[in-house]
Design an enzyme around this catalytic site. Structure first.
Site, PDB file in Angstrom:
ATOM      1  N   HIS A 264      97.001  68.584  30.900  1.00 26.78           N
ATOM      2  CA  HIS A 264      97.722  69.643  30.169  1.00 26.78           C
ATOM      3  C   HIS A 264      98.885  69.000  29.421  1.00 26.78           C
ATOM      4  CE1 HIS A 264     100.296  73.588  30.700  1.00 26.78           C
ATOM      5  NE2 HIS A 264     100.028  73.324  29.435  1.00 26.78           N
TER       6      HIS A 264
ATOM      7  N   GLY B 275     107.483  73.496  37.635  1.00 25.79           N
ATOM      8  CA  GLY B 275     106.684  74.116  38.680  1.00 25.79           C
ATOM      9  C   GLY B 275     107.539  75.126  39.434  1.00 25.79           C
TER      10      GLY B 275
ATOM     11  N   MET C 176     104.768  66.285  30.295  1.00 23.23           N
ATOM     12  CA  MET C 176     105.911  66.935  29.633  1.00 23.23           C
ATOM     13  C   MET C 176     106.776  65.885  28.959  1.00 23.23           C
ATOM     14  SD  MET C 176     107.037  69.436  32.718  1.00 23.23           S
ATOM     15  CE  MET C 176     105.876  70.567  33.491  1.00 23.23           C
TER      16      MET C 176
ATOM     17  N   ASP D 238      97.820  79.277  34.545  1.00 19.56           N
ATOM     18  CA  ASP D 238      98.700  78.215  35.045  1.00 19.56           C
ATOM     19  C   ASP D 238     100.132  78.718  35.163  1.00 19.56           C
ATOM     20  OD1 ASP D 238      99.944  75.806  35.605  1.00 19.56           O
ATOM     21  OD2 ASP D 238      99.510  74.880  33.663  1.00 19.56           O
ATOM     22  N   GLY D 239     100.638  78.691  36.391  1.00 20.42           N
ATOM     23  CA  GLY D 239     102.032  79.041  36.644  1.00 20.42           C
ATOM     24  C   GLY D 239     102.181  80.161  37.652  1.00 20.42           C
ATOM     25  N   GLY D 240     102.744  79.844  38.809  1.00 23.15           N
ATOM     26  CA  GLY D 240     103.015  80.883  39.810  1.00 23.15           C
ATOM     27  C   GLY D 240     101.774  81.484  40.436  1.00 23.15           C
TER      28      GLY D 240
ATOM     29  N   GLY E  19     100.257  74.724  41.828  1.00 22.08           N
ATOM     30  CA  GLY E  19     101.132  73.613  42.195  1.00 22.08           C
ATOM     31  C   GLY E  19     101.815  73.874  43.513  1.00 22.08           C
TER      32      GLY E  19
ATOM     33  N   HIS F 131      94.847  68.977  38.208  1.00 23.63           N
ATOM     34  CA  HIS F 131      95.598  69.366  37.019  1.00 23.63           C
ATOM     35  C   HIS F 131      96.777  68.401  36.837  1.00 23.63           C
ATOM     36  CE1 HIS F 131      96.861  72.347  33.995  1.00 23.63           C
ATOM     37  NE2 HIS F 131      98.102  72.159  34.417  1.00 23.63           N
TER      38      HIS F 131
HETATM   39  C1  DX5 Z   1     104.187  74.410  34.346  1.00 29.76           C
HETATM   40  C2  DX5 Z   1     102.947  73.569  34.569  1.00 29.76           C
HETATM   41  C3  DX5 Z   1     102.172  73.970  35.742  1.00 29.76           C
HETATM   42  C4  DX5 Z   1     102.853  73.788  37.074  1.00 29.76           C
HETATM   43  C5  DX5 Z   1     102.393  74.922  37.927  1.00 29.76           C
HETATM   44  O1  DX5 Z   1     104.771  74.066  33.159  1.00 29.76           O
HETATM   45  O2  DX5 Z   1     102.097  73.601  33.444  1.00 29.76           O
HETATM   46  O3  DX5 Z   1     100.876  73.350  35.777  1.00 29.76           O
HETATM   47  O4  DX5 Z   1     102.519  72.574  37.712  1.00 29.76           O
HETATM   48  O5  DX5 Z   1     103.148  74.927  39.068  1.00 29.76           O
HETATM   49  P1  DX5 Z   1     103.272  76.224  39.991  1.00 29.76           P
HETATM   50  O6  DX5 Z   1     101.889  76.526  40.488  1.00 29.76           O
HETATM   51  O7  DX5 Z   1     104.182  75.733  41.071  1.00 29.76           O
HETATM   52  O8  DX5 Z   1     103.847  77.319  39.172  1.00 29.76           O
HETATM   53 ZN    ZN Z   2      99.954  72.860  33.687  1.00 32.72          ZN
END
Ligand code: DX5
Ligand code: ZN
Length: 216
Positions: A66, A144, A37, A175-177, A197, A33
Site C-alpha cells: 500500500h 495505525g 509512508m 483498511d483502518g480500524g 493492524g 499488508h
Molecule cells: C493506515 C494504514 C493501515 C494501518 C491499519 O494508514 O494504511 O494499513 O496499518 O492499522 P489499524 O488496523 O491498526 O488501523
Molecule cells: Zn494500509
C-alpha cells in the site's frame, strides 16, 4: 468468495520482524499488508525497500503493498523488484492514474487504487474496469490504531455497485480500524479483503485474532 485477511506489519514489532512474519506465515492470514509512508502524502514515515526485501525473504504469503506516497510512478519498479504481489496507489496521489495502473500491470503486479475517506466513489467510474482491487480507507491514512470511520460501510456498498456494473471480479479491500466488531458488517457491505493492524498485533493470541477475522 471467502474473504481474505491481510495483517498489516505496520503494527508488528520491528525488532522481531522475522518472528512476526513467521506468525503470519503460520496463521490463517492470506496476505501480508505492507504500508509505505513517505512523510509527504501522509504525515508519517514508515519504512522502505530494505525492510520490504527482508519481509519478502521470510514471507510465504503474497505482499500487499500500500503506497501512501506522492508520485508513486517513481518507485513502482523498485517495489515490484522487492517482491510486491499487489501494488496499491492512492487516487489522490496520481494525476495520470490510468498510466500508473498500466505501468503496474506491465511489471507483472496486481493493480489497485485506494481512496481516502473524503474521496467520492464515483471518481473511480472511468478506471474501475482496469483494476484488480479497490482499497477503501476507513481511517485517514498515515497511522495505525485509529478509530474506524462509520461512513465506510456506505462507501463499500457504492464500490460494490460500481464493480457489479463494470468489473464484477474485482476485490474490495478495507483498511483502518478493522476488528472483530465491524468485520462482519464490512463483509456484508461488500468488502472481501480485510486489513488489520492493531487488532491483530495487540492481541494476546495473534494467530487467534487472525482466525477470528477469517472465520467471522
Ligand atoms: C493506515 C494504514 C493501515 C494501518 C491499519 O494508514 O494504511 O494499513 O496499518 O492499522 P489499524 O488496523 O491498526 O488501523
Ligand atoms: Zn494500509
Amino acid at each position: 468468495m471467502n474473504h481474505l485477511i491481510a495483517p498489516s506489519i505496520l503494527a508488528a514489532d520491528f525488532a522481531n520482524l522475522q518472528r512476526d512474519v513467521e506468525m503470519i506465515n503460520n496463521s490463517e492470514a492470506d496476505w501480508l499488508h505492507v504500508d509505505i509512508m513517505d512523510g509527504m502524502f501522509v504525515p508519517n514515515i514508515s519504512f522502505g525497500f530494505p525492510v520490504v526485501k527482508a519481509v519478502k525473504k521470510h514471507a510465504t504469503k503474497p505482499l500487499d503493498v500500500h503506497l501512501m506516497i506522492v508520485d508513486p510512478d517513481r518507485y513502482l519498479k523498485a517495489f515490484a523488484d522487492a517482491g510486491a504481489y499487489n501494488l496499491t496507489v492512492h487516487y489522490e496521489a496520481c494525476p495520470h492514474l490510468h498510466r500508473t495502473i498500466q505501468a503496474i500491470k506491465e511489471l507483472g503486479c496486481k493493480a489497485s487504487v485506494a481512496i481516502n475517506p473524503h474521496t467520492n466513489v464515483s471518481l473511480l467510474k472511468d478506471i474501475i474496469a482496469d483494476l484488480d482491487m479497490v482499497l477503501v480507507m476507513s481511517v485517514n491514512p498515515g497511522f495505525g490504531g485509529q478509530k474506524f470511520i462509520e461512513h465506510t460501510y456506505t462507501k463499500i456498498s457504492e464500490v460494490k455497485e460500481l464493480s457489479a456494473l463494470k468489473n464484477p471480479n474485482m476485490l474490495i479491500e478495507v483498511d483502518g480500524g478493522v476488528d472483530s466488531s465491524n468485520a462482519l458488517k464490512l463483509i456484508k457491505a461488500g468488502a472481501n479483503v480485510l486489513v488489520a493492524g492493531n487488532s491483530v498485533f495487540s492481541a494476546a493470541d495473534q494467530p487467534g485474532a487472525i482466525s477470528q477475522l477469517k472465520n467471522i
